[in-house]
Design an enzyme around this catalytic site. Structure first.
Site, PDB file in Angstrom:
ATOM      1  N   SER A 147      -0.813   4.952  65.023  1.00  0.00           N
ATOM      2  CA  SER A 147       0.628   4.971  65.238  1.00  0.00           C
ATOM      3  C   SER A 147       1.026   6.274  65.907  1.00  0.00           C
ATOM      4  O   SER A 147       0.323   7.292  65.776  1.00  0.00           O
ATOM      5  CB  SER A 147       1.368   4.848  63.894  1.00  0.00           C
ATOM      6  OG  SER A 147       2.760   5.072  64.046  1.00  0.00           O
ATOM      7  N   TYR A 161       1.606   7.034  54.973  1.00  0.00           N
ATOM      8  CA  TYR A 161       1.507   6.236  56.196  1.00  0.00           C
ATOM      9  C   TYR A 161       1.111   7.115  57.375  1.00  0.00           C
ATOM     10  O   TYR A 161       0.112   6.866  58.059  1.00  0.00           O
ATOM     11  CB  TYR A 161       2.832   5.522  56.481  1.00  0.00           C
ATOM     12  CG  TYR A 161       2.780   4.682  57.741  1.00  0.00           C
ATOM     13  CD1 TYR A 161       2.243   3.394  57.692  1.00  0.00           C
ATOM     14  CD2 TYR A 161       3.249   5.162  58.959  1.00  0.00           C
ATOM     15  CE1 TYR A 161       2.175   2.613  58.840  1.00  0.00           C
ATOM     16  CE2 TYR A 161       3.175   4.392  60.109  1.00  0.00           C
ATOM     17  CZ  TYR A 161       2.642   3.122  60.043  1.00  0.00           C
ATOM     18  OH  TYR A 161       2.562   2.358  61.192  1.00  0.00           O
TER      19      TYR A 161
END
Length: 276
Positions: A147, A161
């Site tokens: 990401s 995350y």
């Protein structure tokens, strides 16, 4: 068509988290290039529907395997099942992932532990299981979905995350170097905001919808860029010009300044609590 050699077997790509979002688009992308696909996720009905769609659209085989990567035994079970079915995996797409919304201090460790299992341990183990066979056959393609968050300083909420995505990026870069003389390409895919149900599951659809449309990309465009990148042997790809610019700023600006900017953004976000 898939990258094959005369007399070689048909290429097969295994995609985790294939039932929706970027995983679904990556399965479609590989199938469009002639790869058979193995679709892995928790939702059997969605997988079967996608398998039928892929077979009808592209005339390739689409296998279904239901597995929950939060189960520590899942990676080995997937690997053993492929061996039992005599399915040789030439491309591995580690896409399964999610976030635990809320401040780290307010969440249950059981939830955070499952996140680490899915997004760190399972990713590493699947690479460890399937990579050696690819190297021995002198052909392999691995896409680890990271990401843009993995390139930025941590922010309040979703603590593990961003940390897990940073791990995936660094691991992918190292594997790309390890396998560079074995025709095994490893790519960390780093999308920014992508139109999918990810934010509905995370419970932050309303908040992220306020971000400018220029930050968003369609899942099929992300998948096309990912496929082209891994075939070209790029170790890291950040999707979108604006996302590349943001990652560039994060690298060149003083880290104290970048953290200040992240803190300012945190004040506009109110992570939801999962605590009972």
């Amino acid at each position: 068509m898939a990258d094959t050699h005369p007399g070689s077997h048909k290429r097969t790509a295994l995609v985790t988290g294939a039932s929706a979002g970027i995983g679904r688009e990556l399965a479609l992308e590989f199938a469009s290039h002639g790869f058979d696909v193995v679709l892995v996720a928790r939702r059997k009905e969605r997988l079967e529907a996608l398998a039928e769609e892929i077979q009808a659209m592209y005339g390739v085989k689409a296998h279904v395997m239901v597995a929950d990567l939060a189960d520590p035994s899942a990676p080995r079970r997937i690997f053993d099942e492929m061996a039992a079915r005599h399915i040789m995996i030439d491309a591995l797409v580690n896409n399964a992932g999610y976030t635990v919304p809320g401040f780290f201090r307010d969440t249950h460790w059981a939830d955070q532990g499952k996140l680490l299992q899915v997004m760190v341990t399972a990713v590493a183990e699947l690479c460890h299981l399937f990579g050696p066979g690819m190297a021995a056959r002198q052909y392999g393609r691995i896409i680890n979905v990271a990401s843009l968050a993995g390139h930025l300083p941590g922010a309040a909420g979703g603590t593990l995350y961003a940390a897990s995505k940073a791990f995936v990026i660094k691991m992918s870069e190292s594997l790309a170097l390890e396998y560079r003389d074995r025709n095994v390409h490893v790519t960390a895919l780093c999308p920014g905001f992508t139109y999918s149900e990810f934010h509905d599951v995370a419970g932050n659809r309303e908040e992220v919808s306020k971000f400018p449309k220029a930050l968003w990309m369609e899942g099929d465009a992300v998948a096309r860029e990912a496929y082209d990148a891994v075939m070209a042997g790029k170790a890291v790809i950040i999707n979108g010009k604006l996302n590349n610019f943001l990652a560039f700023l994060a690298r060149i600006l003083p880290q104290t300044r970048v953290r200040e900017l992240m803190r300012a953004n945190d004040r506009n976000a109110k992570p939801k609590s999962n605590a009972a």
